[in-house]
Write an enzyme that holds these catalytic residues in place. Structure first.
Site, PDB file in Angstrom:
ATOM      1  N   LYS A 231       0.773  -1.110  -0.056  1.00 13.94           N
ATOM      2  CA  LYS A 231      -0.102  -0.071  -0.054  1.00 13.94           C
ATOM      3  C   LYS A 231       0.959   1.341  -0.024  1.00 13.94           C
ATOM      4  CE  LYS A 231      -3.750   2.540   2.466  1.00 13.94           C
ATOM      5  NZ  LYS A 231      -4.576   2.307   3.756  1.00 13.94           N
TER       6      LYS A 231
ATOM      7  N   LYS B 208      -1.948  -1.477  -3.629  1.00 15.55           N
ATOM      8  CA  LYS B 208      -2.561  -0.199  -3.791  1.00 15.55           C
ATOM      9  C   LYS B 208      -2.146   0.955  -3.911  1.00 15.55           C
ATOM     10  CE  LYS B 208      -6.228   1.996  -0.911  1.00 15.55           C
ATOM     11  NZ  LYS B 208      -7.036   2.135   0.368  1.00 15.55           N
TER      12      LYS B 208
ATOM     13  N   TYR C 134     -14.607   0.748  -7.302  1.00 18.25           N
ATOM     14  CA  TYR C 134     -15.911   1.498  -6.842  1.00 18.25           C
ATOM     15  C   TYR C 134     -16.535   1.421  -8.352  1.00 18.25           C
ATOM     16  CZ  TYR C 134     -13.546   3.381  -3.084  1.00 18.25           C
ATOM     17  OH  TYR C 134     -12.789   3.687  -2.145  1.00 18.25           O
TER      18      TYR C 134
END
Length: 330
Positions: free
Chosen positions: A196, A254, A319
């Site tokens: 991340k 990510k 999303y």
């Protein structure tokens, strides 16, 4: 000399192209990130994330049922915590009657086959907006891990299938595995945010949860002391391999599109599924550009998702999951 091999023979029409296509997408490739807030019949759009909402638990459950019917089989859930419940210990994170715990129970009751992966990090619960406990002007790694274990166990008790630590503390995967096993949750998995990065692409997400680090000269101004430097590649492989050794069942990279080289490197290095988070900033850019007519929304959306899958993703947290699933089903 005419070439004996003509690549265009395999591109003549869509039927041939579909026969030799190396990578395919389906709704089962997606995980849908969801934001949950207190109240009843509450649905508030996030200004920087057109089409994405903070929903109360009742409306979250209805949305979960809709996306399950589309073929999506996993949700990654986050909660917006009331300011009055925030402190520097994160103790609300393991409240058995907390918003996250109630949301997990409600989703699993309404849709038992949906895989629920709650976020494990303290930033939504922190008065400082950091993923860990602040001590002596820095994030206290080991004290934070103790808090994360309590949080993860409470999620398992509520019915979570996996816990998803996004905090990037050192050694937290091992501590979580030990804590879950000690509590009897041997079958609750860990999807670790292993690589991340400290990315500027997270801005809209922090709007959604009001979880950005506060402006305080006595604490770190950003998350760069625990999230990764985006200049680094080898470090991502090391982090992923350490998390697997500590018991991670899945690892995550990510952000997504800007880090496809990392996705492939991690995929080649580990023997567990690799999840990729197509993050809020990447989502917002497509929405904003398409709204202005600068690009074709659906085509760019599907191209990016396909590229993430091609790079090595076993699961894509995006999303766009619902919109993409609708298109794929058509």
């Amino acid at each position: 000399m005419f070439p004996l091999q003509r690549g265009r023979r395999l591109r003549v029409n869509e039927s041939i192209r579909s026969l030799v296509r190396e990578t395919t997408l389906s709704p089962q490739d997606f995980m849908f990130p969801m934001f949950i807030t207190e109240g009843e019949n509450v649905k508030v759009e996030i200004p920087s994330m057109f089409g994405i909402y903070r929903r109360s638990i009742d409306l979250t459950v209805e949305e979960v049922k809709e996306i399950f019917a589309l073929g999506i089989r996993a949700v990654n859930i986050y909660v917006k915590v009331d300011e009055s419940l925030k402190d520097n210990t994160g103790k609300e994170a393991w409240n058995p009657d907390g918003l996250m715990q109630r949301a997990i129970k409600a989703i699993k009751t309404a849709c038992p086959e949906m895989i629920v992966m709650p976020d494990v990090a303290l930033d939504p619960y922190s008065i400082y907006g950091h993923d860990g406990i602040i001590a002596n002007g820095d994030i206290a790694n080991d004290a934070t891990n103790e808090a994360l274990v309590k949080m993860a166990v409470s999620h398992a008790q509520a019915g979570a299938d996996f816990v998803a630590p996004s905090d990037m503390m050192d050694g937290r995967v091992l501590r979580l595995r030990q804590g879950l096993d000690t509590a009897g949750f041997h079958n609750v998995g860990i999807m670790s945010y292993s690589a991340k990065y400290a990315s500027a692409f997270y801005g809209p997400f922090r709007d959604a949860l009001d979880s950005a680090p506060v402006d305080n000269a006595e604490i770190p101004k950003d998350k760069k002391t625990y999230q990764m430097d985006y200049a680094n590649r080898i470090e991502a492989i090391k982090e992923a391999l350490m998390d697997v050794e500590e018991g991670a069942d899945m690892v995550m990279v990510k952000p997504g599109i800007a880090y496809l080289d990392i996705v492939r490197e991690v995929k080649n290095a580990v023997n567990v599924p690799v999840t990729v988070f197509h993050v809020s900033g990447e989502y917002a850019m497509i929405k904003a550009a398409s709204e202005r007519g600068w690009l074709d929304h659906d085509k760019v959306m599907m191209e990016q998702l396909m590229c993430i899958k091609r790079a090595g993703a076993s699961l894509i947290s995006t999303y766009f999951a619902k919109e993409a699933a609708i298109l794929l089903n058509q």
